[in-house]
Design a protein around this motif. Structure first.
Motif, PDB file in Angstrom:
ATOM      1  N   UNK A 162      34.665  27.790  47.838  1.00  0.00           N
ATOM      2  CA  UNK A 162      36.006  28.356  47.996  1.00  0.00           C
ATOM      3  C   UNK A 162      35.884  29.873  48.121  1.00  0.00           C
ATOM      4  N   UNK A 163      36.401  30.412  49.214  1.00  0.00           N
ATOM      5  CA  UNK A 163      36.312  31.858  49.412  1.00  0.00           C
ATOM      6  C   UNK A 163      37.222  32.582  48.418  1.00  0.00           C
ATOM      7  N   UNK A 164      36.767  33.729  47.963  1.00  0.00           N
ATOM      8  CA  UNK A 164      37.544  34.479  46.975  1.00  0.00           C
ATOM      9  C   UNK A 164      37.139  35.943  47.025  1.00  0.00           C
ATOM     10  N   UNK A 165      38.030  36.781  46.517  1.00  0.00           N
ATOM     11  CA  UNK A 165      37.769  38.214  46.427  1.00  0.00           C
ATOM     12  C   UNK A 165      37.656  38.580  44.957  1.00  0.00           C
ATOM     13  N   UNK A 166      36.544  39.189  44.585  1.00  0.00           N
ATOM     14  CA  UNK A 166      36.344  39.570  43.186  1.00  0.00           C
ATOM     15  C   UNK A 166      37.415  40.564  42.747  1.00  0.00           C
ATOM     16  N   UNK A 167      37.776  41.484  43.617  1.00  0.00           N
ATOM     17  CA  UNK A 167      38.810  42.464  43.282  1.00  0.00           C
ATOM     18  C   UNK A 167      40.152  41.780  43.018  1.00  0.00           C
ATOM     19  N   UNK A 168      40.495  40.830  43.889  1.00  0.00           N
ATOM     20  CA  UNK A 168      41.759  40.103  43.728  1.00  0.00           C
ATOM     21  C   UNK A 168      41.754  39.272  42.454  1.00  0.00           C
ATOM     22  N   UNK A 169      40.620  38.635  42.164  1.00  0.00           N
ATOM     23  CA  UNK A 169      40.515  37.822  40.952  1.00  0.00           C
ATOM     24  C   UNK A 169      40.688  38.690  39.711  1.00  0.00           C
ATOM     25  N   UNK A 170      40.081  39.869  39.727  1.00  0.00           N
ATOM     26  CA  UNK A 170      40.201  40.784  38.592  1.00  0.00           C
ATOM     27  C   UNK A 170      41.657  41.204  38.400  1.00  0.00           C
ATOM     28  N   UNK A 171      42.331  41.530  39.491  1.00  0.00           N
ATOM     29  CA  UNK A 171      43.740  41.931  39.413  1.00  0.00           C
ATOM     30  C   UNK A 171      44.611  40.774  38.917  1.00  0.00           C
ATOM     31  N   UNK A 172      44.319  39.553  39.390  1.00  0.00           N
ATOM     32  CA  UNK A 172      45.084  38.374  38.960  1.00  0.00           C
ATOM     33  C   UNK A 172      44.916  38.131  37.461  1.00  0.00           C
ATOM     34  N   UNK A 173      43.674  38.243  36.982  1.00  0.00           N
ATOM     35  CA  UNK A 173      43.411  38.016  35.558  1.00  0.00           C
ATOM     36  C   UNK A 173      44.116  39.070  34.700  1.00  0.00           C
ATOM     37  N   UNK A 174      44.085  40.311  35.151  1.00  0.00           N
ATOM     38  CA  UNK A 174      44.761  41.377  34.399  1.00  0.00           C
ATOM     39  C   UNK A 174      46.268  41.126  34.346  1.00  0.00           C
ATOM     40  N   UNK A 175      46.826  40.649  35.470  1.00  0.00           N
ATOM     41  CA  UNK A 175      48.259  40.361  35.517  1.00  0.00           C
ATOM     42  C   UNK A 175      48.596  39.180  34.616  1.00  0.00           C
ATOM     43  N   UNK A 176      47.749  38.147  34.629  1.00  0.00           N
ATOM     44  CA  UNK A 176      47.977  36.974  33.771  1.00  0.00           C
ATOM     45  C   UNK A 176      47.864  37.350  32.303  1.00  0.00           C
ATOM     46  N   UNK A 177      46.870  38.170  31.979  1.00  0.00           N
ATOM     47  CA  UNK A 177      46.703  38.601  30.582  1.00  0.00           C
ATOM     48  C   UNK A 177      47.964  39.316  30.100  1.00  0.00           C
ATOM     49  N   UNK A 178      48.511  40.175  30.961  1.00  0.00           N
ATOM     50  CA  UNK A 178      49.708  40.922  30.597  1.00  0.00           C
ATOM     51  C   UNK A 178      50.891  39.973  30.377  1.00  0.00           C
ATOM     52  N   UNK A 179      51.069  39.015  31.288  1.00  0.00           N
ATOM     53  CA  UNK A 179      52.158  38.042  31.140  1.00  0.00           C
ATOM     54  C   UNK A 179      51.981  37.216  29.872  1.00  0.00           C
ATOM     55  N   UNK A 180      50.751  36.737  29.658  1.00  0.00           N
ATOM     56  CA  UNK A 180      50.489  35.837  28.530  1.00  0.00           C
ATOM     57  C   UNK A 180      50.672  36.531  27.181  1.00  0.00           C
ATOM     58  N   UNK A 181      50.287  37.789  27.104  1.00  0.00           N
ATOM     59  CA  UNK A 181      50.328  38.484  25.804  1.00  0.00           C
ATOM     60  C   UNK A 181      51.681  39.124  25.502  1.00  0.00           C
ATOM     61  N   UNK A 182      52.522  39.282  26.522  1.00  0.00           N
ATOM     62  CA  UNK A 182      53.800  39.968  26.304  1.00  0.00           C
ATOM     63  C   UNK A 182      55.016  39.061  26.410  1.00  0.00           C
TER      64      UNK A 182
END
Length: 218
Positions: A162-182
Motif C-alpha cells: 500500500x503506497x503511503x507518505x511518511x510525512x502524511x502519516x506523521x501529520x495524521x497521527x499527530x492530528x489523531x493524538x490531538x483529537x483523542x487526548x482532547x
C-alpha cells in the motif's frame, strides 16, 4: 462466582497495542478485544450506508445495529470479511472522528463488556482501563514516540503493498493524538493505576515480556 481477569492495554494510534494484545492473550490462552475495530466497523458501515459522520445520532444508531462477528480471519460485517477494509487510512480517520461522540461510545460500551468471559480477556483500546474495565487488575498504557509510530505504520503499509507518505502519516497521527487526548468524552489518558510502557526502543518480544512479567506480579 469468580471475576473474569482482564488486562487492559490502552495507548495512542500505532503504538503497537494490537500486536502486543494478541501475543499476550496467546501466551495466557485468553480472549482478545480489539475495541478500536468496533469503532472502525461503525465508521466503515456508516460510510457504506452514506450516513453523515457529522450526525452523531445516526452514527450511534449504526453502532447499535452493527451486524458484526470476529473469526480467525478477522472482522466480518454483514457477512463480508472486512479485516483489511477497516485498516484503511480513510476508515481510521473516520473512526477517530466519530469516537469523540458520547452517544456512540455509550452504544458500544455493553458490546465491549460482553467480551469479558473466562478464562480471561486482554482488551486493547483507548479507554479500556479508564472507562470500560475500571476494575482490571492490570492496566497498561503503551506509548511510543510519534515519529517512530509513523515509521512503523509506514513500514506496515509498504509490506502490504500500500503506497503511503511518511510525512502524511506523521501529520495524521499527530492530528489523531490531538483529537483523542482532547475530546470531552473518554479522552485518551493513562488510568491512575496504569503502568506506562514506552515501546519506542523495545522489540515486540521485549514489550510482551514486560506485560507478562507485570501480570505475574499482580
Amino acid at each position: 462466582m469468580s471475576v473474569v481477569p482482564v488486562i487492559t492495554i490502552d495507548g495512542p494510534t500505532a503504538s503497537g497495542k494490537g500486536t502486543i494484545t494478541s501475543q499476550v492473550a496467546q501466551a495466557l490462552g485468553w480472549h482478545v478485544l480489539d475495541s478500536g475495530a468496533l469503532y472502525r466497523l461503525t465508521a466503515l458501515s456508516a460510510l457504506q450506508k452514506n450516513v453523515s459522520l457529522d450526525d452523531e445520532a445516526a452514527v450511534a444508531d449504526v453502532a447499535l445495529h452493527l451486524d458484526v462477528s470476529f473469526g480467525e480471519q478477522g472482522a466480518v460485517l454483514e457477512g463480508q470479511l472486512v479485516a483489511d477494509a477497516i485498516r484503511a487510512e480513510d476508515v481510521g480517520n473516520a473512526a477517530s472522528k466519530i469516537a469523540a461522540y458520547p452517544r456512540l461510545r455509550e452504544a458500544l460500551l455493553q458490546r465491549q463488556r460482553s467480551f469479558r468471559v473466562m478464562p480471561g480477556l486482554v482488551a486493547d483500546g483507548r479507554d479500556m482501563g479508564t472507562v470500560v474495565f475500571t476494575d482490571a487488575p492490570l492496566k497498561i498504557f503503551l506509548v511510543a514516540d510519534v515519529r517512530i509510530r509513523a515509521e512503523r505504520r509506514y513500514k506496515q503499509l509498504m509490506e502490504k503493498g500500500i503506497s503511503a507518505s511518511l510525512t502524511s502519516l506523521l501529520e495524521d497521527l499527530q492530528a489523531r493524538d490531538l483529537r483523542d487526548t482532547t475530546r470531552a468524552s473518554a479522552p485518551l489518558v493513562a488510568a491512575a493505576d496504569a503502568v506506562t510502557i514506552d515501546s519506542s526502543h523495545l522489540s515486540i518480544e521485549e514489550t510482551v515480556a514486560k506485560v507478562l512479567a507485570l501480570w505475574q506480579r499482580s
